[in-house]
Design a protein around this motif. Structure first.
Motif, mmCIF file in Angstrom:
data_model
loop_
_atom_site.group_PDB
_atom_site.id
_atom_site.type_symbol
_atom_site.label_atom_id
_atom_site.label_comp_id
_atom_site.label_asym_id
_atom_site.label_seq_id
_atom_site.Cartn_x
_atom_site.Cartn_y
_atom_site.Cartn_z
ATOM 1 N N SER A 96 0.680 -1.202 0.144
ATOM 2 C CA SER A 96 -0.063 0.005 -0.065
ATOM 3 C C SER A 96 0.720 1.420 -0.079
ATOM 4 O O SER A 96 0.607 2.171 -0.507
ATOM 5 C CB SER A 96 -0.905 0.119 1.388
ATOM 6 N N ALA A 99 2.006 1.798 -3.587
ATOM 7 C CA ALA A 99 0.800 2.144 -4.453
ATOM 8 C C ALA A 99 0.750 3.623 -4.066
ATOM 9 O O ALA A 99 0.276 4.279 -5.068
ATOM 10 C CB ALA A 99 -0.171 1.316 -4.085
ATOM 11 N N THR A 103 0.917 6.469 -7.122
ATOM 12 C CA THR A 103 -0.066 7.054 -7.799
ATOM 13 C C THR A 103 -0.416 8.769 -7.445
ATOM 14 O O THR A 103 -1.470 9.335 -7.495
ATOM 15 C CB THR A 103 -1.391 6.237 -7.136
ATOM 16 N N ALA A 169 -3.036 -6.572 -5.490
ATOM 17 C CA ALA A 169 -2.820 -5.381 -6.023
ATOM 18 C C ALA A 169 -3.800 -4.267 -5.979
ATOM 19 O O ALA A 169 -3.584 -3.282 -5.459
ATOM 20 C CB ALA A 169 -2.133 -5.321 -7.278
ATOM 21 N N PHE A 174 -3.022 -0.123 -6.106
ATOM 22 C CA PHE A 174 -2.670 0.033 -7.556
ATOM 23 C C PHE A 174 -3.847 -0.036 -8.632
ATOM 24 O O PHE A 174 -4.917 -0.314 -8.006
ATOM 25 C CB PHE A 174 -1.918 -1.223 -8.026
#
Length: 419
Positions: A96, A99, A103, A169, A174
């Motif tokens: 996490s 991700a 992002t 994921a 993700f």
């Protein structure tokens, strides 16, 4: 109208246009960071702070869609020792963090999911698995043990593993996944009549050989839902006698499009014939920069699925022309982003100068024959620098890169490595 120049905050730049995927997801621009080997996972095959920093840097550098280096689905089947592996949710917290970093800035971060099949080095796999017990050929034999053929039960288990990894994921944050079906890894092995000589429902006809890929896709879709983007990296061909052909690739693409795949990345070759690294590229192709644009035109004629071509792009003009002329939907870039992680921002700000990548040469013929290995070692160290909050070092000595890797990993560095 765009004529090849850049302008600060130029909102009309073709590469700045957003892209809507078939499932409704939107990518903010046309830059696609293709997967590169990082080898930056922890000893227990988890994400690491270095990966977090590396992907935060790319996200802040302006790329619209960033794809991770290959994440494996089985701890007993590794492409290299530094692979991240997802089998369950045990490492969800660290995933996490990765991700969340990747992002930032409205960036899409997709996890590339893979199984190496028989391309698992002998230092990592005593008996690797494959569709059939066909060893790798030529000089590769000494780097890989001969595989054994997968059982029907094992094949079904791997399909489930791909789906589970994708669902983890998704839960970690993700925004999509990419199935790695190129470059001679397991799914590519299933597709190839040279490597897949099974006589059951998983081999023989193209319909049977593509069954594994289609079931992997359907399982991921089942476990993640209709709105989660799923892409694929697929060879245009293996460029190997008796292997996967362009005609077969086009038929696989047609089936994937019918099934609802969201994005197709075109590549080609395998480690017995590494076209994806620019081997044996025609002079006319070099001038256009991208290696697989001719095949992309054939894909365009049969499906409307968004398309990415990776390999060879260096200049803003070539990138822009390919998108503006409708040849592709996204520009796939790998090596340049290891040296200029904010390359998209530089193009949009009008400060980008075409990058020239130096060949990896030591001056020793026997060593330079392993140019692909030298490249991977050198670029992995550039990624490690970025992940450790240092600037890339374009003038870094190949010798120093090799010495550092041997000091860290021993002579195992000379085993075949992923690109």
């Amino acid at each position: 109208m765009y004529r090849g120049e850049s302008h600060l905050n130029n909102t009309n730049h073709p590469l700045l246009e957003p892209l809507a995927l078939p499932n409704g997801a939107n990518i903010k621009n046309r830059f696609f960071k293709s997967a590169m080997s990082e080898a930056l996972g922890t000893d227990d095959h988890n994400s690491s702070p270095v990966l977090v920093t590396l992907y935060r840097t790319w996200a802040e550098g302006g790329t619209g869609l960033v794809v991770t280096g290959n994440v494996m689905i089985d701890r007993n089947a590794l492409g290299e020792s530094g692979n991240v592996v997802i089998e369950d949710e045990r490492d969800l917290a660290l995933l996490s963090e990765w991700a969340k970093a990747g992002t930032r800035n409205g960036t899409h971060l997709w996890m590339q999911l893979n199984h190496p099949g028989k391309q698992s080095p002998r230092t990592l796999s005593k008996t690797p698995v494959a569709p059939s017990a066909i060893p790798l050929s030529g000089s590769l034999k000494k780097f890989f043990n001969e595989p054994r053929a997968l059982t029907e039960e094992e094949i079904q288990g791997l399909v489930t593993r791909f789906g589970k990894a994708a669902s983890v994921a998704q839960k970690a944050g993700f925004t999509g996944v990419q199935i790695h079906a190129a470059h001679g890894y397991l799914i590519s092995q299933f597709l190839s009549p040279y490597h897949n000589r099974r006589s059951d429902d998983w081999g023989g006809s193209l319909e049977n050989r593509m069954r594994f890929l289609l079931e992997v896709y359907q399982e991921i879709r089942k476990q993640t839902g209709e709105n989660f983007p799923i892409g694929i990296k697929l060879n245009s061909a293996d460029f190997q006698r008796g292997g996967f052909t362009e005609e077969e690739s086009l038929e696989v693409i047609r089936k994937l499009a019918q099934a609802g795949i969201d994005l197709i990345e075109i590549s080609g070759g395998n480690y017995e014939n590494p076209m994806m690294q620019g081997a044996n590229v025609k002079e006319s192709t070099k001038k256009r920069e991208a290696y697989f644009l001719e095949f992309a035109a054939k894909v365009r004629s049969i499906v409307s699925t968004p398309l990415v071509v990776t390999g060879g792009f260096r200049s803003e003009k070539a990138m822009t022309d390919a998108v503006a002329q409708g040849e592709i939907d996204m520009v796939g870039i790998a090596k340049p982003l290891a040296l200029i992680p904010d390359l998209p921002n530089q193009i949009f700000q009008g400060t980008y100068e075409t990058i020239k990548l130096k060949p990896m040469k030591t001056g020793l013929k026997w060593l330079d024959k392993s140019a692909s290995m030298l490249e991977i070692v050198w670029y992995e160290q550039q990624l490690a620098r970025i992940g450790n909050s240092q600037s890339p070092k374009p003038d870094h000595s190949v010798w120093l890169a090799l010495l550092h890797t041997i000091t860290t990993n021993g002579t195992a560095v000379f085993k075949k490595r992923r690109g």
